[in-house]
Structure formats: C-alpha cells, structure tokens
Design an enzyme around this catalytic site. Structure first.
Site, PDB file in Angstrom:
ATOM      1  N   LYS A 130       0.839  -1.201   0.000  1.00  0.00           N
ATOM      2  CA  LYS A 130       0.000   0.000   0.000  1.00  0.00           C
ATOM      3  C   LYS A 130       0.873   1.250   0.000  1.00  0.00           C
ATOM      4  CE  LYS A 130      -3.973   1.789   2.668  1.00  0.00           C
ATOM      5  NZ  LYS A 130      -4.830   1.502   3.836  1.00  0.00           N
ATOM      6  N   SER A 163      -9.587   1.166   3.180  1.00  0.00           N
ATOM      7  CA  SER A 163      -8.845   2.038   2.293  1.00  0.00           C
ATOM      8  C   SER A 163      -7.765   1.316   1.478  1.00  0.00           C
ATOM      9  CB  SER A 163      -8.164   3.141   3.113  1.00  0.00           C
ATOM     10  OG  SER A 163      -7.275   2.582   4.080  1.00  0.00           O
ATOM     11  N   SER A 172      -9.638  -1.572   7.252  1.00  0.00           N
ATOM     12  CA  SER A 172      -9.189  -1.298   5.885  1.00  0.00           C
ATOM     13  C   SER A 172      -8.420  -2.430   5.223  1.00  0.00           C
ATOM     14  CB  SER A 172      -8.321  -0.031   5.864  1.00  0.00           C
ATOM     15  OG  SER A 172      -9.118   1.105   6.088  1.00  0.00           O
TER      16      SER A 172
END
Length: 467
Positions: free
Chosen positions: A60, A135, A159
């Site tokens: 990420k 996310s 997330s």
C-alpha cells in the site's frame, strides 16, 4: 520461519513474468483496475533464498519505500520518495520477495471504498463497476486479480478485512503491536496496523509471519515472540478436527436487519466449524453499537494531530503565497481531498476547548469498555469469535454518497481496532455474484489459533466459499 510457498505456487522469474503479464492485462485499456500508483519493472529479489524468494508482492502506498514514491494517494505527497524504508517492507524483501509496486488507496487511508484517492478510484476485479473496499483497495484488487500472491495494507478501522471481503480474498489484521508501524504513514496512531492480504489463508499467514516481530525502531511494537503462523497443510482438510475449540457468536453482530443472504452464509460457515469439532456458543458484546461513533471521534482526533505536519514547510506540496498564513491555508486546501478535510475538521472540533470532555474523553472511556467486553468473553473459555465482515457485498462506485452511510460499512470491523485484538476475513460465499467475508477475532497475540481455524474452514467450505 515455518515454511515457504510451494515450488508449484511460486517460481522466481516465471512468477514475476506472470505478475507483469497480469499487471499489463488489468492496467491497460478502459477496463483497468487503477490498482497501482507506481511500479518497479527492475525489481529483483534482495536475497538468494528465503521463504518468499522470487514471490511478487505489492504494498500500500502509505508504507515507506526507498525506490518508489510514497504518496498516500494524496496530492499533498505527490512524487515524495522516502529516505527510509518501512520495517514491514524491509522484512518482505529480506525474505526474498520481489516488490513490484505501490498500490492505490483512499487518501491517507481515510475511506472504506478506495474512491477517495487523488489519482482516481480503484475498481473491483470481479465487477469493475463496483468498489474493492477501502482504504487498502489497491492491494486487495492486486491480489484478487492474480497480479501478486501477497500484498500489504494498513488497518485503522477495517481497511484490510473489508476490502478482503469485497474482493473474495483473505485479509489479516494482527494484534496491535505484533507488526512494526515504523515507516507506516500515521493516520490514527493508537489504531493503525500493518496487515496482509493473501489468495488463501496460508499465503496470508506466511506474509504475516515474515513481517511480524519486535522492532527497535517502533516503541509500540511488542517484544513478544512470533510462533509459527502458517497452518499445517492438512489444515485445509475437511477432516481436520477442531475438537475443543470454542467459537463465540456475538448476538450484536447478527441483528435482525442483517441481510438474510449474508446471515445464511455465516450460518453455513458456523455449521462447517461444528462439523470440524468446534463448539459454537452464543455470546454478547453489548457495547458494539457504540463502536462506530467512538471510532469516528478517536480516529479523526488523532488524524488532525498527525496530519498537522503537512503544512508546506517541511516536505510535500507547498503553495506559493504572499504570507505564511496564506501559504498554510492554500497548501492544505489544495493538498487534501474532501474526506481528509472532513476528518481533520471533525478531529479538531472534538479536541477543542469545551468539547474535549464531552466527546474525546468520553469516547476513550467507551473504547476501554469495548476492550473489556472482549476480554471478559475470552475469559469464559471462548477461543475465537465469528461474525460477518461487512453488512453488504461491494457496492457500486458512486453509489454511497452519504458519509455516515459509508462509515457504517465499518460496523463489524472497528471493534477489533478499538480493542487492539487480531482479526481476519476470508471468503464464505457470494451475494448477487459478489463475495462476502466471514470474520474471526481472537485474543491478543493469538493469531496462530485464528489462522488454524480459518484454514480448516477454508478447506471445509471448498468451492462453497465462492458460491
């Protein structure tokens, strides 16, 4: 280190070539996933051997890397390259993994759909009109699309687990302190975790085993030994006994308004666990309905403090202006998107004079109550809890415009972050053709037993997990 990926599952150059082929397939054309913000076609293994030797991985874009930008999906950090590397990323590379790229995300990890990125929304590989969750949607999409076997995400309120559920893969949030947060760009420091996505339980477990453990660079990282986390191969056998394992079914996570189709899949999963020898016991976590409002007080409060550093002075975006005050204002207005701005304003409000006691202080007290309820349930002899991961399958891009409605998609996940306990999601079926996830939660530092039960359930469900 207990195991490495099997030769048949991950083969050095051939695996990397496959990853690039898959990447080119989903990146090109009108049906691209927009899962990656940066790629490294020159990536190669850091070491000649290791449990992840030659395995392509993605991380990420809020995890610091030395060779690729770390933007957090924001214009505020566009083009920023970190002078240091996140511990979790370094440990992946030291295990022989090949870091092929940084994945798209909700800006500064604030969102539940990956629609809030400054670089456009991520699309769900199973239906490009739908969100992949957030996310960490880019990491989930990269695994679900077959680009990588393992990817790192971050969790503040679900997330990793919610995108895993929406994309039909496995996502694990470890105990707070099990994995170093060094090099993870902070959102809410008391809630943030580095988590792992995998195509199956064993992949996710191996990724977690590689990155877990004490770290001298992170004072909040627990000095607790990491046991072998990868379940034995027969953990996927329908006949693996879970005799003696007590699994709690919290009634608050199965309300009357739960989508009955999700409830049916959860009941089927629980039935399979019973067939494997586990006992399922009804339990209660009565403060669950307070978790979302508590989370959306504490997390924005910490975010407003953590994001104060992005002011145009030290690094990142700087708007030119005639005076310092105007420069601050224009930098933050141009650099932050709508959702980040909303949470900074909310956090500043709940910390302000006259409101601190009424909101933030009370929220912290309720957070302690929620954590205590988990402790009490586990103290009764319950080893794990099983719940739905999310109240719905993946929704369509643009479908949820009300922030409060979006926040409610975290209703089953935020509690584990508030309590600091490990939790994970795995596929248990489909609704309207889209995956749904079942969630395990465990006591602090009991990831091994959680993963063992998940592997057994994975094997027992077999193809049913994707039907």
């Amino acid at each position: 280190m207990s195991e490495r990926l099997e030769e048949s599952e991950a083969l050095d150059a051939h695996t990397v070539a496959h990853a690039w082929s898959a990447y080119d397939r989903v990146k090109g054309g009108a049906d691209g996933l927009n899962a990656f913000l940066a790629i490294d076609r020159d990536a190669s293994p850091m070491v000649a051997e290791g449990p992840l030797h030659g395995v392509p991985v993605a991380v990420k874009d809020n995890l610091a890397t030395l060779t690729l930008p770390t933007t957090c999906g924001s214009r505020m950090l566009e083009g920023y390259v970190s002078p240091f590397e996140a511990t979790a990323v370094r440990r992946l590379r030291e295990a022989g993994a090949v870091l092929i790229g940084k994945t798209n995300m909700d800006e500064f990890a604030m969102g539940s759909s990956s629609e809030n990125s400054a670089y456009g929304p991520v699309r769900n590989p199973l239906d490009h009109s739908r969100v992949p969750g957030g996310s960490s949607g880019g990491s989930a999409a990269a695994v679900a699309a077959g680009i990588v076997r393992i990817a790192l995400g971050s969790e503040t309120g679900g997330s990793v687990r919610q995108p895993a559920a929406f994309c039909g893969i496995v996502g694990v949030k470890p105990t707070y302190g099990r994995v170093s947060r060094y090099g993870l760009v902070a959102y809410a420091s008391s809630l943030d975790n580095v988590g792992v996505f995998g195509r199956c339980v064993r992949d996710a477990a191996l990724g977690l085993e590689v990155i877990a453990g004490p770290d001298r660079f992170d004072a909040t990282c627990a000095d607790v030994p990491v046991p072998p986390l990868v379940p034995a191969r027969n953990g996927q056998s329908r006949h693996m006994p879970l005799t003696g394992l007590v699994i709690g079914k919290p009634r608050e996570y199965f309300p009357e308004n739960l989508d009955p189709r999700i409830a049916v899949h959860c009941e089927r999963a629980l039935a399979r666990l019973v067939e494997l020898g586990a006992e399922v016991r009804d339990v209660s976590l009565p403060s669950t309905d307070l978790a979302v409002p508590v989370y959306y007080i504490i997390a924005p409060a910490e975010a407003s403090s953590n994001l104060a550093r992005y002011d145009g002075v030290r690094y990142g975006l700087r708007a030119e202006a005639a005076d310092l005050g105007t420069m601050y204002e224009q930098t933050r207005s141009r650099g932050f998107g709508t959702e980040v701005t909303r949470r900074i304003l909310l956090g500043t409000y709940v910390l302000s004079a006259g409101y601190y006691d009424a909101y933030y202080k009370r929220a912290q007290a309720v957070r302690a109550l929620i954590a205590d309820e988990f402790t009490r349930v586990f103290a009764t002899g319950v080893h794990l809890l099983f719940t739905p991961t999310a109240p719905s399958p993946a929704f369509r891009i643009g479908e949820v415009s009300d922030p409060y409605e979006m926040y409610l998609s975290d209703i089953y996940t935020v509690t584990a972050n508030l309590a600091g306990i490990p939790a994970m999601s795995q596929p248990i079926g489909r609704v309207d053709g889209m995956p749904i996830g079942g969630q395990f939660m465990a006591p602090h530092f009991e990831e091994a037993i959680m993963l063992r039960a998940a592997a057994a359930l994975e094997g027992a469900l077999g193809a049913e997990a994707h039907q």
